[in-house]
Design a protein around this motif. Structure first.
Motif, short mmCIF file in Angstrom:
data_model
loop_
_atom_site.label_atom_id
_atom_site.label_comp_id
_atom_site.label_asym_id
_atom_site.label_seq_id
_atom_site.Cartn_x
_atom_site.Cartn_y
_atom_site.Cartn_z
N GLY A 118 34.38 3.86 -9.74
CA GLY A 118 34.31 2.91 -8.64
C GLY A 118 35.56 2.06 -8.50
N GLN A 119 36.58 2.36 -9.30
CA GLN A 119 37.83 1.61 -9.18
C GLN A 119 38.48 1.84 -7.82
OE1 GLN A 119 40.53 2.38 -12.41
NE2 GLN A 119 42.21 1.22 -11.49
N VAL A 120 38.32 3.05 -7.28
CA VAL A 120 38.74 3.36 -5.91
C VAL A 120 37.56 3.98 -5.18
CG1 VAL A 120 41.17 3.66 -6.53
CG2 VAL A 120 39.64 5.65 -6.51
N GLU A 121 37.64 4.01 -3.85
CA GLU A 121 36.50 4.48 -3.05
C GLU A 121 36.74 5.84 -2.40
OE1 GLU A 121 34.72 0.75 -0.88
OE2 GLU A 121 36.88 0.47 -1.13
N ALA A 122 37.94 6.34 -2.49
CA ALA A 122 38.23 7.65 -1.90
C ALA A 122 39.51 8.20 -2.50
CB ALA A 122 38.38 7.54 -0.39
N THR A 123 39.63 9.52 -2.43
CA THR A 123 40.86 10.19 -2.82
C THR A 123 40.91 11.50 -2.05
OG1 THR A 123 42.24 10.95 -4.66
CG2 THR A 123 39.88 11.41 -4.81
N ALA A 124 41.90 12.34 -2.35
CA ALA A 124 42.01 13.64 -1.68
C ALA A 124 42.36 14.70 -2.71
CB ALA A 124 43.06 13.60 -0.58
N PHE A 125 41.77 15.88 -2.53
CA PHE A 125 42.04 17.03 -3.39
C PHE A 125 42.19 18.27 -2.53
CE2 PHE A 125 39.11 14.48 -6.19
CZ PHE A 125 40.01 14.21 -7.21
N GLY A 126 42.76 19.33 -3.12
CA GLY A 126 42.63 20.63 -2.51
C GLY A 126 41.16 21.00 -2.48
N ILE A 127 40.75 21.79 -1.49
CA ILE A 127 39.33 22.07 -1.29
C ILE A 127 38.69 22.69 -2.52
CG2 ILE A 127 39.80 24.29 -0.21
CD1 ILE A 127 36.90 21.87 0.62
N THR A 128 39.42 23.56 -3.22
CA THR A 128 38.84 24.21 -4.40
C THR A 128 38.62 23.21 -5.52
OG1 THR A 128 41.07 24.87 -5.04
CG2 THR A 128 39.74 26.49 -3.88
N VAL A 129 39.58 22.29 -5.71
CA VAL A 129 39.41 21.24 -6.71
C VAL A 129 38.26 20.32 -6.32
CG1 VAL A 129 40.51 19.27 -7.85
CG2 VAL A 129 41.85 21.33 -7.35
N VAL B 64 53.86 23.83 -16.23
CA VAL B 64 52.55 23.96 -15.60
C VAL B 64 51.73 22.71 -15.89
CG1 VAL B 64 52.52 26.49 -15.81
CG2 VAL B 64 51.54 25.08 -17.65
N GLN B 65 50.65 22.57 -15.15
CA GLN B 65 49.68 21.52 -15.45
C GLN B 65 48.49 22.15 -16.18
OE1 GLN B 65 50.14 20.04 -11.13
NE2 GLN B 65 49.38 18.23 -12.21
N ASN B 66 47.57 21.32 -16.66
CA ASN B 66 46.37 21.86 -17.32
C ASN B 66 45.10 21.19 -16.84
OD1 ASN B 66 46.43 19.34 -18.52
ND2 ASN B 66 46.69 20.08 -20.61
N ASP B 67 45.20 20.49 -15.69
CA ASP B 67 44.06 19.69 -15.24
C ASP B 67 43.81 19.80 -13.74
OD1 ASP B 67 46.32 18.38 -14.37
OD2 ASP B 67 45.74 16.40 -15.12
N VAL B 68 44.25 20.90 -13.13
CA VAL B 68 44.05 21.08 -11.68
C VAL B 68 43.24 22.36 -11.47
CG1 VAL B 68 45.15 21.16 -9.41
CG2 VAL B 68 46.28 19.95 -11.29
N THR B 69 41.96 22.30 -11.82
CA THR B 69 41.07 23.45 -11.66
C THR B 69 40.98 23.83 -10.18
OG1 THR B 69 39.78 22.66 -13.54
CG2 THR B 69 38.73 24.27 -12.09
N PRO B 70 41.04 25.12 -9.84
CA PRO B 70 41.12 26.31 -10.68
C PRO B 70 42.55 26.83 -10.87
CG PRO B 70 40.59 26.97 -8.47
CD PRO B 70 40.75 25.48 -8.42
N TYR B 71 43.55 26.03 -10.50
CA TYR B 71 44.93 26.47 -10.65
C TYR B 71 45.40 26.40 -12.10
CZ TYR B 71 45.50 26.71 -5.62
OH TYR B 71 45.37 27.06 -4.31
N SER B 72 45.01 25.35 -12.79
CA SER B 72 45.39 25.20 -14.19
C SER B 72 44.29 24.44 -14.91
CB SER B 72 46.73 24.47 -14.31
OG SER B 72 46.65 23.18 -13.71
#
Length: 260
Positions: free
Chosen positions: A179-190, A39-47
């Motif tokens: 500010g090292q990057v200007e965009a990323t993507a996550f699951g909507i809940t994250v 499992v992971q421990n840093d993907v709220t709210p999944y883990s």
């Protein structure tokens, strides 16, 4: 006649041997009275880690219920996004429950269950940056967790040398926050959790990037375990358990989930 019998018996013997190998996973887990789950421990709210520094989240509850239904103890092995599949391949875990999104590439390496959840992915960036489509992302610095679903679809739709890869979601977010990057993507809940907890960063959801279908991973050889997991998902879709987890952790009704 002797040659004919030999020709018939050899394939049957091979099939029996193959079946015996494939039948070992559940027997091993039940005999050991323990299942090991990556499992992971840093993907709220999944883990996540709760106030007592203990694992919690939707994926963690899924793992605990799987162990309960098997009548065994559970041992969680914490992995990064990049190590979710290697943990299976190198026999560090029996299952991976870590938002392991269904893709053909992953299915070539490990066996993926039917989806147990579905979540849209969104692009996140600064409010003062115009990002409304993939075309807008071709000239900005984008951060993704290495080997993740985000890495795959952003590489597909954007490409180029402007994609920077990090170890996991947490380090990717830190790159965005600094500010090292200007965009990323996550699951909507994250994404919603990140925006709610960090209003000072002036981030916002830009557009929907993809729909993800997280699955539970097993080794290809563990066909009996994969079949049991699919049965488990089917059963708990019907009895309301997975629905209750979606309401508790994602604050949404469980989406329609594909089956195959």
């Amino acid at each position: 006649m002797r040659r004919l019998l030999s020709a018939l018996l050899v394939p049957l013997a091979l099939a029996a041997a193959t079946t015996a190998v494939h039948a070992q996973a559940l027997d091993r887990i039940l005999s050991a009275k323990k299942i090991v789950i990556a499992v992971q421990n840093d993907v709220t709210p999944y883990s996540l880690l709760d106030a007592n520094n203990q694992l919690d989240g939707l994926d963690i509850e899924v793992g605990r219920q799987i162990a309960k239904d098997l009548g065994v103890d559970v041992e969680f092995v914490v992995v990064t996004g990049a190590n979710r599949i290697p943990a299976l391949v190198t026999n560090q875990a029996d299952l991976t429950i870590a938002t392991l999104t269904l893709t053909p590439q992953r299915a070539a390496v490990v066996s993926l269950s039917t989806p147990y959840t579905a979540v849209p992915h969104v692009v996140v960036g600064p409010k003062d940056k115009t990002i409304t489509s993939w075309d807008d992302m071709k000239d900005i610095k984008i951060g993704v967790p290495r080997g993740s679903f985000q890495d795959q679809y952003i590489s597909l739709y954007v490409g180029g040398d402007n994609i920077q890869r990090f170890e996991d979601d947490a380090t990717t977010f830190q790159a965005l926050a600094s500010g090292q990057v200007e965009a990323t993507a996550f699951g909507i809940t994250v994404a919603n959790s990140v925006l709610e907890k960090n209003p000072e960063l002036n981030l916002e959801v830009k557009f929907q990037a993809a729909m993800t279908y997280p699955t539970i991973g097993t080794r290809h050889a563990d066909m009996d375990l994969r079949h049991w997991v699919d049965t488990w998902i089917f059963y708990h879709k019907g009895d309301g358990f997975l629905q209750s987890l979606h309401k508790k952790w994602l604050k949404i009704d469980m989406p329609d989930l594909p089956a195959y």
